[in-house]
Structure formats: C-alpha cells, structure tokens
Scaffold this active site. Structure first.
Site, PDB file in Angstrom:
ATOM      1  N   CYS A   1     118.314 -22.757   8.366  1.00 32.30           N
ATOM      2  CA  CYS A   1     118.276 -21.824   9.496  1.00 32.30           C
ATOM      3  C   CYS A   1     117.833 -22.477  10.803  1.00 32.30           C
ATOM      4  O   CYS A   1     117.431 -21.788  11.749  1.00 32.30           O
ATOM      5  CB  CYS A   1     117.374 -20.647   9.154  1.00 32.30           C
ATOM      6  SG  CYS A   1     117.928 -19.740   7.697  1.00 32.30           S
TER       7      CYS A   1
ATOM      8  N   LYS B   1     112.295  -7.323   5.023  1.00 34.11           N
ATOM      9  CA  LYS B   1     113.482  -7.675   4.258  1.00 34.11           C
ATOM     10  C   LYS B   1     113.101  -8.513   3.056  1.00 34.11           C
ATOM     11  O   LYS B   1     112.350  -9.474   3.237  1.00 34.11           O
ATOM     12  CB  LYS B   1     114.405  -8.465   5.188  1.00 34.11           C
ATOM     13  CG  LYS B   1     115.633  -9.008   4.536  1.00 34.11           C
ATOM     14  CD  LYS B   1     116.393  -9.844   5.528  1.00 34.11           C
ATOM     15  CE  LYS B   1     117.536 -10.498   4.766  1.00 34.11           C
ATOM     16  NZ  LYS B   1     118.208 -11.477   5.535  1.00 34.11           N
TER      17      LYS B   1
ATOM     18  N   LYS C   1     110.408 -11.563   6.734  1.00 32.25           N
ATOM     19  CA  LYS C   1     111.560 -11.893   5.901  1.00 32.25           C
ATOM     20  C   LYS C   1     111.082 -12.815   4.780  1.00 32.25           C
ATOM     21  O   LYS C   1     110.564 -13.904   5.034  1.00 32.25           O
ATOM     22  CB  LYS C   1     112.626 -12.583   6.741  1.00 32.25           C
ATOM     23  CG  LYS C   1     113.828 -13.026   5.919  1.00 32.25           C
ATOM     24  CD  LYS C   1     114.941 -13.554   6.801  1.00 32.25           C
ATOM     25  CE  LYS C   1     116.099 -14.046   5.969  1.00 32.25           C
ATOM     26  NZ  LYS C   1     117.209 -14.524   6.800  1.00 32.25           N
TER      27      LYS C   1
HETATM   28  C1  PBG Z   1     120.502 -15.473   7.466  1.00 32.96           C
HETATM   29  C2  PBG Z   1     120.402 -14.190   6.757  1.00 32.96           C
HETATM   30  C3  PBG Z   1     120.338 -13.969   5.377  1.00 32.96           C
HETATM   31  C4  PBG Z   1     120.419 -12.605   5.194  1.00 32.96           C
HETATM   32  C5  PBG Z   1     120.485 -12.036   6.449  1.00 32.96           C
HETATM   33  N1  PBG Z   1     120.436 -13.025   7.411  1.00 32.96           N
HETATM   34  C6  PBG Z   1     120.333 -14.898   4.257  1.00 32.96           C
HETATM   35  C7  PBG Z   1     119.249 -15.823   3.974  1.00 32.96           C
HETATM   36  O1  PBG Z   1     118.191 -15.851   4.589  1.00 32.96           O
HETATM   37  O2  PBG Z   1     119.506 -16.621   3.090  1.00 32.96           O
HETATM   38  C8  PBG Z   1     120.445 -11.908   3.860  1.00 32.96           C
HETATM   39  C9  PBG Z   1     121.126 -10.614   3.845  1.00 32.96           C
HETATM   40  C10 PBG Z   1     121.407 -10.080   2.505  1.00 32.96           C
HETATM   41  O3  PBG Z   1     121.075 -10.657   1.455  1.00 32.96           O
HETATM   42  O4  PBG Z   1     122.025  -9.014   2.487  1.00 32.96           O
HETATM   43  N2  PBG Z   1     119.372 -16.024   7.932  1.00 32.96           N
END
Ligand code: PBG
Length: 318
Positions: free
Chosen positions: A123, A242, A189
C-alpha cells in the site's frame, strides 16, 4: 416484554435502529477497457466492470435508492511506484468523470491507496529491504487523492494505513483548491484474513510479506481509538472500522469515544461467507443480510460499505 412484540406496527413503533438505503455505500470495481463484465469467482454476483458497464451498474444502484459508490481501480499496468493511482487519465479518474457526467447527483467516493497499482502489491512505496517507507508513501497518496478530487470525486477514502496520511492529504487538497472535499479515513483498518476475496478481485495480494507492518492487529481495540483520534486531529471528516461484523465492539467503542461520523466496511470475506452459505441453501439471504447490516448500524455505524448495498436497498423497499 412480549406485549410490544405482538404486531409489526408495535415492533415498528419501538424499533431502536433504522436501516435504510441512505446508510449504504456500494463498492464497485472498475477496470480498463470497454464492454467488460468479468465475474469475480470469489465474490459471486460481483463483477469487474469497464467504465461503460460501470455507468450502467451505477444507474441500477441509484435506482435501488443507494446514492453513494466507492470506486476501486484495476489498472491495465502496475509498476513499482503505483503510478496508475495518481495518473489523471487513470482508471478511477476516468470512471469518476464518466459517472459524474452521467449522473451528477451520484456521490462518488474514491478509494485512495497504492496496492491495486503497485507491482509488489503493497500500500505504499518500498524501501530496498522490502519494507514500506511511510513518509515516502505520503507524497504518492496525497497526489492520488488530489487527482481523484480533481476528477470530480465527492470524497476520498484513504485505505493505506500510513501514519500521517490524513494530514498529508488534507494539506494537498486544501493547497490545490479542494478544501471542500471530505476525507473518509479508513482509520481502524485491521490486518484481516477477511480481505482475501477482494485481493483476488483486485489482484492486490502482496507479492512478498503481508500487511501487518501497517494494518492493525486484530487483538487491539484501544489502538483503534487512538488511530481514530489521530485521524480526526489530522483532519479526517469521517472515520471507518474495517472489517465490520467481527469488529462490532470496535465500531461501538470508536463511536462512543469520538462521537464522529463513522462508517463500517462489511468486507469481501463477510460477503463471500454469506453468499457461500446461501448457495448451499443454509441461510435465507435476505433475512441474514438485513440482520447483519442492522447489527452494524446498532453497534454505532452511520454508514455501511457493503457489496450487498444494491440488493439490500431493493429488499428494504419490498
Ligand atoms: C486496499 C483495500 C483493501 C480493501 C479495501 N481497500 C484490501 C487490503 O487491504 O488488502 C478490502 C476490501 C474488502 O475486502 O472488501 N488497501
């Protein structure tokens, strides 16, 4: 207690939590090309859409009563620095323009991250040793958010989990004439196994290592409150937790601690688990989904990002 549970009207009069289409945000995957509707096997019912197909799907989302979409881009090419993320002609930027042109009243939220655009799948920007360089990544994220706002995004949603990104993005947006563009921060997150189906969909699985060096440890909740407070101090307009269902305590505690507008992301793994059980004939889809989404609201989320947004809105209407 049962007297007020006797009829639907009495239950309606005393219901504590409301779930309506106004609370829902539909995530959509946009890919380069034309006339593409590509099924995502890990997420039954979800597709990668080229811009023309995306505009059509957004029309159906709106017709269901959902007025916000969250865009994820799947670029034609990836590179070390994820340059597709901040390309003014990038897939999300072009999709945003097309969506706003077709329907100016649609609220377009752009996911601001590098992982779908980097060849290594992390990221941010990597150092020689393969770790993510926090401060060098901020510049790329700020550029990405600015180009999304310039393309017409109604809000940007940074999901990278770098320290200091909200301040960097806010500064860049304010400095370039986008002081009215809100930031919806993925503030808490977690490093979750429930993103598996998404990474398959977006081709964003890290080529080496994992995301535990920047996403949160699932064991922590006080840290989520601190993360959220820091993001608010840096200028976040809305916070996010999340995933959602395995983290309802976090949703609740972040809401209680901050009082700030809060979204919860009902992620791909949560969606795919429900779909799998429904397909096996083990769950009543409509009842299970509306119960899950109502529970997320009850825990304290204002908005819910869910792949079920359109379907749930249609069910709520029936
Ligand atoms: C990217 C991102 C992710 C998700 C949303 N933005 C994936 C990750 O961090 O690997 C996951 C969304 C989902 O699982 O529905 N940074």
């Amino acid at each position: 207690m049962r007297r007020l549970r006797r009829t639907g009207v009495l239950r309606g009069l005393t219901r504590e939590t409301e779930l309506t289409a106004a609370h829902l945000i539909q995530p959509l995957f946009v890919t380069a090309g034309a006339d593409i509707r590509e099924d995502i096997p890990s997420m039954p019912g979800v597709q990668r859409l080229s811009i023309d197909a995306l505009v059509a799907e957004a029309g159906r989302v709106r017709a269901a009563g959902v007025d916000s979409v969250l865009l994820f881009g799947i670029p034609a090419d990836k590179d070390e620095l994820g340059s597709g993320a901040y390309d003014d002609e990038g897939v999300v930027q072009m999709a945003t323009r097309a969506l706003k042109e077709a329907d100016p009243a649609l609220t377009v939220i752009a996911d601001t991250c590098m992982c779908e655009y980097t060849s290594h799948g992390h990221c941010g920007r990597l150092r020689e040793d393969g770790t993510v360089d926090n401060d060098a990544s901020l510049e790329l994220l700020a550029k990405t958010a600015l180009s999304q706002a310039a393309a017409g995004a109604d809000a940007v949603a940074p999901s990278d989990m770098m320290d200091g990104r909200i301040a960097a993005i806010r500064g860049r947006l304010d400095g370039d004439g986008f002081s009215d563009t809100p930031i919806i921060s993925y503030s808490a997150k977690y490093a979750s196994a429930f993103y598996g189906p998404f990474r398959y969909a977006a081709g964003s699985t890290p080529a080496s290592g994992d995301r535990r060096g920047y996403q949160m440890d699932p064991a922590n909740v006080l840290e989520a409150i601190r993360e959220s407070q820091i993001d608010l101090d840096e200028g976040a307009d809305m916070l996010m937790v999340k995933p959602a269902l395995p983290y309802l305590d976090v949703v609740h505690r972040v809401k209680q601690a901050t009082g700030a507008p809060l979204a919860a992301y009902h992620v791909s793994g949560e969606y795919s688990m429900l779909k799998a059980a429904v397909r096996a004939g083990w769950l009543d889809e409509r009842a299970a989904v509306l119960e899950a989404l109502t529970s997320i609201r009850r825990a304290g989320a204002d908005a819910i990002i869910t792949y079920y947004a359109k379907d749930a809105a249609n069910w709520l209407d029936d």
